[in-house]
Design an enzyme around this catalytic site. Structure first.
Site, PDB file in Angstrom:
ATOM      1  N   LYS A   1       0.821  -1.216   0.000  1.00 41.03           N
ATOM      2  CA  LYS A   1       0.000   0.000   0.000  1.00 41.03           C
ATOM      3  C   LYS A   1       0.854   1.265   0.000  1.00 41.03           C
ATOM      4  O   LYS A   1       2.018   1.258   0.373  1.00 41.03           O
ATOM      5  CB  LYS A   1      -0.992  -0.045   1.158  1.00 41.03           C
ATOM      6  CG  LYS A   1      -2.102  -1.049   0.823  1.00 41.03           C
ATOM      7  CD  LYS A   1      -3.367  -0.873   1.572  1.00 41.03           C
ATOM      8  CE  LYS A   1      -4.401  -1.828   0.969  1.00 41.03           C
ATOM      9  NZ  LYS A   1      -5.494  -2.115   1.887  1.00 41.03           N
TER      10      LYS A   1
ATOM     11  N   ARG B   1      -4.085 -10.027   4.142  1.00 40.28           N
ATOM     12  CA  ARG B   1      -4.367 -10.022   2.706  1.00 40.28           C
ATOM     13  C   ARG B   1      -3.096  -9.528   2.009  1.00 40.28           C
ATOM     14  O   ARG B   1      -2.708  -8.382   2.202  1.00 40.28           O
ATOM     15  CB  ARG B   1      -5.545  -9.087   2.411  1.00 40.28           C
ATOM     16  CG  ARG B   1      -5.944  -9.002   0.950  1.00 40.28           C
ATOM     17  CD  ARG B   1      -7.100  -8.026   0.774  1.00 40.28           C
ATOM     18  NE  ARG B   1      -7.557  -7.969  -0.600  1.00 40.28           N
ATOM     19  CZ  ARG B   1      -6.983  -7.248  -1.553  1.00 40.28           C
ATOM     20  NH1 ARG B   1      -5.926  -6.509  -1.292  1.00 40.28           N
ATOM     21  NH2 ARG B   1      -7.473  -7.264  -2.780  1.00 40.28           N
TER      22      ARG B   1
HETATM   23  N1  HH2 Z   1      -7.349  -3.654  -0.089  1.00 40.69           N
HETATM   24  C1  HH2 Z   1      -7.541  -3.633  -1.421  1.00 40.69           C
HETATM   25  C2  HH2 Z   1      -8.610  -4.309  -1.993  1.00 40.69           C
HETATM   26  N2  HH2 Z   1      -9.448  -5.039  -1.228  1.00 40.69           N
HETATM   27  N3  HH2 Z   1     -10.105  -5.866   0.895  1.00 40.69           N
HETATM   28  C3  HH2 Z   1      -9.918  -5.926   2.220  1.00 40.69           C
HETATM   29  N4  HH2 Z   1     -10.746  -6.665   2.987  1.00 40.69           N
HETATM   30  N5  HH2 Z   1      -8.902  -5.251   2.830  1.00 40.69           N
HETATM   31  C4  HH2 Z   1      -8.031  -4.481   2.141  1.00 40.69           C
HETATM   32  O1  HH2 Z   1      -7.140  -3.864   2.757  1.00 40.69           O
HETATM   33  C5  HH2 Z   1      -8.192  -4.393   0.707  1.00 40.69           C
HETATM   34  C6  HH2 Z   1      -9.271  -5.107   0.115  1.00 40.69           C
HETATM   35  C7  HH2 Z   1      -6.576  -2.882  -2.304  1.00 40.69           C
HETATM   36  O2  HH2 Z   1      -5.560  -3.708  -2.824  1.00 40.69           O
HETATM   37  P1  HH2 Z   1      -5.491  -4.368  -4.335  1.00 40.69           P
HETATM   38  O3  HH2 Z   1      -6.514  -5.422  -4.505  1.00 40.69           O
HETATM   39  O4  HH2 Z   1      -4.119  -4.811  -4.620  1.00 40.69           O
HETATM   40  O5  HH2 Z   1      -5.774  -3.203  -5.294  1.00 40.69           O
HETATM   41  P2  HH2 Z   1      -7.075  -2.848  -6.108  1.00 40.69           P
HETATM   42  O6  HH2 Z   1      -8.077  -2.366  -5.124  1.00 40.69           O
HETATM   43  O7  HH2 Z   1      -6.588  -1.749  -7.017  1.00 40.69           O
HETATM   44  O8  HH2 Z   1      -7.542  -4.065  -6.825  1.00 40.69           O
END
Ligand code: HH2
Length: 266
Positions: free
Chosen positions: A209, A245
């Site tokens: 992040k 995660r």
């Molecule tokens: N962070 C992201 C997406 N989903 N779900 C939960 N429960 N907790 C989190 O901290 C969280 C989440 C963001 O990460 P990423 O999937 O890599 O990015 P994107 O939202 O661009 O797909």
């Protein structure tokens, strides 16, 4: 030991690995790799929640997710979680074999979301976010970030249970980076015990992040943030979080094994 949830993004624009796993075959290869590396859960997402990301219609999310879920389910008993706000997508994903609904809106996208979660009988991750993805990083403000996040998560857990979701199906997530400044993220991470004390298993997402790059400008691009991700993850584990995660499953599993062995030697 804390459980490891490995991220498989089926989005063209995710901040950390966007576009790399868009073709179903590539996503399946990535899913298999994360299983082999020791993931307990795979979190499949077809809509990015990054600030400014384009919304994806439910039919497109379903079309991306369902064949992959079915294929993983046919090959492995790994737990499958679907990262979506939309009840229709969660419904299709659970029908295809997913057992957890990971919802960054804490069942707040539409009025029927808590009832759909109850009907599906799946695990539910209720995450805190201030605002909505498009604008959440514009000017996030809290009087008491830890208290407000804890209060929100308790209220959403109560709402889920009032709609019929079983208590043991509920996970909470403070939503690091979702409508939070660097100071908010750090305060939350420093007081994660207050979220754990709510009495539900806590999922923590710090992997790759942006707050990591705010502390160390050399942590660019996002895949250069593994050391910072591990440091933040272990701070969470020390406070009692139940699952992480992550994008880097093998590295996280190794960090957890060492952490766990030291804890047991106390
Ligand atoms: N962070 C992201 C997406 N989903 N779900 C939960 N429960 N907790 C989190 O901290 C969280 C989440 C963001 O990460 P990423 O999937 O890599 O990015 P994107 O939202 O661009 O797909």
């Amino acid at each position: 030991m804390a459980k490891v949830m490995g991220v498989v993004n089926l989005t063209p624009d995710s901040f950390s690995d966007g576009g790399r796993f868009l073709a179903p075959d590539a996503a399946l290869v990535q899913a298999r790799r994360l299983i082999a590396q020791g993931a307990d859960i795979l979190d499949l997402g077809a809509e990015s929640t990054r600030p400014g990301a384009a919304p994806v219609p439910a039919e497109d999310e379903i079309a991306r997710l369902v064949p992959l879920i079915a294929e993983i389910r046919a090959q492995s008993a790994v737990a499958i979680s679907v990262d979506t706000m939309k009840p229709a997508v969660a419904r299709a994903a659970v029908a295809a074999g997913a057992e957890i609904w990971n919802d960054v809106t804490a069942l707040g996208f539409s009025d029927d979301a808590p009832a759909v979660a109850a009907e599906l009988g799946c695990g539910v991750v209720l995450m805190h976010m201030q605002g909505e993805p498009r604008t959440m990083q514009a000017d996030p403000r809290y009087g008491d970030v830890v208290g407000e996040v804890a209060e929100f998560l308790s209220a959403r857990a109560e709402a889920a249970m009032a709609a019929g979701v079983a208590r043991e199906k509920i996970w909470l997530d403070p939503g690091v980076g979702f409508g939070k400044t660097l100071a908010h993220n750090l305060t939350l991470l420093a007081h994660m015990d207050a979220i754990v004390a709510l009495g539900f298993p806590v999922l923590l997402g710090v992997s790759r992040k942006r707050f990591i790059a705010a502390l160390d400008p050399v942590a660019e691009p996002a895949d250069a943030r593994l050391p910072g991700s591990l440091a933040a993850a272990l701070a969470g584990v020390q406070a009692g979080v139940a699952a992480l995660r992550v994008h880097d499953v093998a590295e996280t599993v190794q960090a957890l094994k060492v952490w766990d062995a030291i804890s047991r030697a106390r």
